[in-house]
Design a protein around this motif. Structure first.
Motif, mmCIF file in Angstrom:
data_model
loop_
_atom_site.group_PDB
_atom_site.id
_atom_site.type_symbol
_atom_site.label_atom_id
_atom_site.label_comp_id
_atom_site.label_asym_id
_atom_site.label_seq_id
_atom_site.Cartn_x
_atom_site.Cartn_y
_atom_site.Cartn_z
ATOM 1 N N TYR A 128 9.304 -1.448 -4.015
ATOM 2 C CA TYR A 128 10.312 -2.138 -4.822
ATOM 3 C C TYR A 128 11.147 -3.146 -4.040
ATOM 4 C CZ TYR A 128 9.224 1.721 -7.978
ATOM 5 O OH TYR A 128 8.570 2.627 -8.771
ATOM 6 N N LYS A 129 11.183 -3.009 -2.699
ATOM 7 C CA LYS A 129 12.007 -3.918 -1.882
ATOM 8 C C LYS A 129 11.167 -4.460 -0.737
ATOM 9 C CE LYS A 129 15.964 -0.877 -2.704
ATOM 10 N NZ LYS A 129 17.001 -0.034 -2.074
ATOM 11 N N ARG A 130 9.994 -4.925 -1.026
ATOM 12 C CA ARG A 130 9.017 -5.259 0.008
ATOM 13 C C ARG A 130 9.521 -6.292 1.017
ATOM 14 N NH1 ARG A 130 3.710 -6.873 -3.038
ATOM 15 N NH2 ARG A 130 3.231 -7.550 -0.934
ATOM 16 N N SER A 131 10.378 -7.220 0.584
ATOM 17 C CA SER A 131 10.814 -8.289 1.480
ATOM 18 C C SER A 131 11.639 -7.766 2.649
ATOM 19 C CB SER A 131 11.638 -9.326 0.700
ATOM 20 O OG SER A 131 12.776 -8.714 0.125
ATOM 21 N N ILE A 143 21.503 10.455 4.073
ATOM 22 C CA ILE A 143 20.879 9.240 4.626
ATOM 23 C C ILE A 143 21.073 8.109 3.609
ATOM 24 C CG2 ILE A 143 18.787 8.242 5.605
ATOM 25 C CD1 ILE A 143 19.905 10.676 7.113
ATOM 26 N N THR A 144 21.559 6.995 4.094
ATOM 27 C CA THR A 144 22.159 5.985 3.210
ATOM 28 C C THR A 144 21.211 5.015 2.515
ATOM 29 O OG1 THR A 144 22.459 4.602 5.167
ATOM 30 C CG2 THR A 144 24.320 5.981 4.503
ATOM 31 N N HIS A 145 20.028 4.760 3.092
ATOM 32 C CA HIS A 145 19.296 3.562 2.677
ATOM 33 C C HIS A 145 18.055 3.828 1.819
ATOM 34 C CE1 HIS A 145 20.051 -0.594 3.160
ATOM 35 N NE2 HIS A 145 18.920 -0.916 3.728
ATOM 36 N N GLY A 146 17.984 5.019 1.234
ATOM 37 C CA GLY A 146 16.897 5.288 0.301
ATOM 38 C C GLY A 146 15.599 5.715 0.967
ATOM 39 N N THR A 147 14.533 5.769 0.158
ATOM 40 C CA THR A 147 13.245 6.261 0.637
ATOM 41 C C THR A 147 12.330 5.126 1.078
ATOM 42 O OG1 THR A 147 12.101 6.159 -1.507
ATOM 43 C CG2 THR A 147 13.416 8.128 -1.056
ATOM 44 N N LEU A 148 11.381 5.467 1.921
ATOM 45 C CA LEU A 148 10.383 4.482 2.347
ATOM 46 C C LEU A 148 9.586 3.993 1.147
ATOM 47 C CD1 LEU A 148 8.796 2.995 4.562
ATOM 48 C CD2 LEU A 148 7.401 5.050 4.844
ATOM 49 N N TYR A 149 9.313 4.873 0.206
ATOM 50 C CA TYR A 149 8.561 4.500 -1.001
ATOM 51 C C TYR A 149 9.259 3.358 -1.738
ATOM 52 C CZ TYR A 149 5.947 4.990 -5.364
ATOM 53 O OH TYR A 149 5.140 4.753 -6.460
ATOM 54 N N GLU A 150 10.571 3.484 -1.903
ATOM 55 C CA GLU A 150 11.330 2.440 -2.597
ATOM 56 C C GLU A 150 11.221 1.105 -1.861
ATOM 57 O OE1 GLU A 150 14.889 5.346 -4.355
ATOM 58 O OE2 GLU A 150 15.150 4.239 -2.476
ATOM 59 N N LEU A 202 1.718 1.634 4.357
ATOM 60 C CA LEU A 202 2.498 0.648 5.106
ATOM 61 C C LEU A 202 1.715 -0.637 5.340
ATOM 62 C CD1 LEU A 202 4.198 3.013 7.714
ATOM 63 C CD2 LEU A 202 5.406 1.548 6.077
ATOM 64 N N LEU A 203 0.407 -0.522 5.543
ATOM 65 C CA LEU A 203 -0.427 -1.702 5.807
ATOM 66 C C LEU A 203 -0.840 -2.440 4.544
ATOM 67 C CD1 LEU A 203 -2.878 -0.627 8.668
ATOM 68 C CD2 LEU A 203 -0.993 -2.252 8.801
ATOM 69 N N THR A 204 -0.936 -1.716 3.428
ATOM 70 C CA THR A 204 -1.492 -2.323 2.210
ATOM 71 C C THR A 204 -0.460 -2.563 1.112
ATOM 72 O OG1 THR A 204 -2.020 -0.177 1.205
ATOM 73 C CG2 THR A 204 -3.690 -1.169 2.665
ATOM 74 N N SER A 205 0.666 -1.860 1.169
ATOM 75 C CA SER A 205 1.696 -1.909 0.120
ATOM 76 C C SER A 205 1.156 -1.428 -1.222
ATOM 77 C CB SER A 205 2.281 -3.320 -0.030
ATOM 78 O OG SER A 205 2.929 -3.712 1.164
ATOM 79 N N LYS A 206 0.136 -0.599 -1.205
ATOM 80 C CA LYS A 206 -0.442 -0.025 -2.423
ATOM 81 C C LYS A 206 -0.065 1.450 -2.519
ATOM 82 C CE LYS A 206 -4.434 -3.147 -2.179
ATOM 83 N NZ LYS A 206 -3.938 -4.064 -3.219
ATOM 84 N N VAL A 207 0.017 1.952 -3.760
ATOM 85 C CA VAL A 207 0.371 3.356 -3.959
ATOM 86 C C VAL A 207 -0.799 4.252 -3.577
ATOM 87 C CG1 VAL A 207 2.073 2.882 -5.747
ATOM 88 C CG2 VAL A 207 -0.319 3.238 -6.389
#
Length: 350
Positions: free
Chosen positions: A160-163, A149-156, A274-279
């Motif tokens: 790291y790529k929130r935009s 799978i080409t585009h990395g993990t959801l975590y990243e 997904l809603l908060t962008s917090k770990v």
């Protein structure tokens, strides 16, 4: 005379080297055969034959094939590392790119269980589940070969790529992950409990389609049962509190019951991410506890990501927050199951 002696010694040296090389090759072959049998290779071949036509895409790779595909597991081929092992990028002779999971050494493989899982996972055919292509049993610990799978993990992408992830795209990923888990829990011959659902185990392709991955900790639920007993494994912050606490009481009181609700809790944590962008876990602070408290106190605005949930979609955000909160309720009794159509309810909300 001296020349003849030198030639004789050279021939003797070459002959001894060939004999030693032959012995090493035979020893290596015997070792591979030993691992193949210990890892359930004969049973797997038998099972594949009996499932002919249904798991025809499953391949048993040789050690040489995977070593060549990964350039002898060169560090430049590493895609990721975790508690269960290392994943390498592999390129097969037909130029097909694959992901090869090399598990860490540890407890001996339970060959019957491993073979059963390979057979079942090989039959999974869902657009939101990473496809198992085959395995290698000639090593001490079996290797698994998955589609790449080409585009990395959801975590990243969240941290790291929130935009790149809008609110709408995040909700699409939530729906696709829900559909994958619903399929695993109810649409396979034996229900599969993933056991380690987290943002790092959800991959994204070029179209940002979610793909649930990493079944290294997963367990099959025997036919007719709804739960199984097992050691506590998973990732802190995503672990079902009830399942975790069952391993923190005296042994004679432990139940260690693993059910689909354990996956539901972990799924709820991902949704909150997904809603908060917090770990999920930061300095011993549990994200789900903060989220549920915010819901109870009617101050969700304070924890939602302002860049994602804004004036234009705040009502939608609040609408989907309710099933999220139920999913990660510490008390499993209040968590919905597939029978209560939690996943369909979520999809309708979105």
């Amino acid at each position: 005379l001296y020349a003849g002696v030198s030639i004789g010694l050279l021939v003797l040296f070459v002959g001894i080297s060939w004999i030693c090389l032959g012995i090493k090759r035979r020893q290596y072959t015997k070792l591979k055969e030993k691992y193949f049998k210990e890892n359930g290779g004969l049973l797997l071949l038998q099972q594949l034959a009996s499932h002919a036509g249904t798991v025809d895409t499953t391949k048993i790779f040789s050690t040489e094939e995977l070593e060549k595909a990964t350039n002898s597991y060169h560090e430049s081929r590493i895609l990721g590392e975790g508690g269960y092992g290392t994943v390498y990028k592999g390129i097969l002779p037909d130029d097909k790119v694959v992901a090869i999971k090399k598990s860490k050494g540890g407890a001996p493989t339970q060959s019957d269980q491993f073979v059963n899982e390979v057979i079942v996972l090989s039959q999974i055919n869902h657009r939101n589940v990473v496809k198992l292509l085959g395995c290698c049993l000639e090593t001490e610990v079996p290797l698994l070969v998955y589609e790449f799978i080409t585009h990395g993990t959801l975590y990243e992408h969240i941290h790291y790529k929130r935009s790149s992830l809008s609110f709408e795209l995040r909700m699409k990923i939530a729906v696709e992950t829900a559909e994958a888990l619903a399929y695993l829990h109810s649409s396979t011959s034996n229900p599969i409990i993933h056991r380690d659902v987290k943002a790092e185990n959800i991959l994204l392709d070029d179209a940002y389609t979610a793909k649930v991955s990493d079944f290294g900790a997963s367990r099959l639920v025997p036919s007719g049962q709804t739960e199984i007993q097992t050691l506590v494994l998973g990732t802190f912050g995503y672990l079902d509190p009830e399942y975790l606490q069952s391993n923190q009481v005296p042994e004679y009181l432990q139940s260690n019951q693993l059910t689909e609700k354990s996956d539901v809790y972990s799924f709820g944590v991902v949704l909150v991410e997904l809603l908060t962008s917090k770990v999920a876990l930061s300095k011993d602070r549990c994200l789900t506890s903060i989220f549920i408290s915010s819901m109870d106190e009617d101050c969700l605005n304070q924890i939602l990501d302002d860049d994602i949930v804004n004036e234009g979609n705040i009502e939608t955000g609040k609408n989907v927050a309710s099933p999220f909160g139920f999913s990660c309720n510490p008390n499993g009794h209040y968590r919905p199951t597939r029978k209560q159509t939690m996943y369909l309810h979520l999809i309708k909300k979105l």
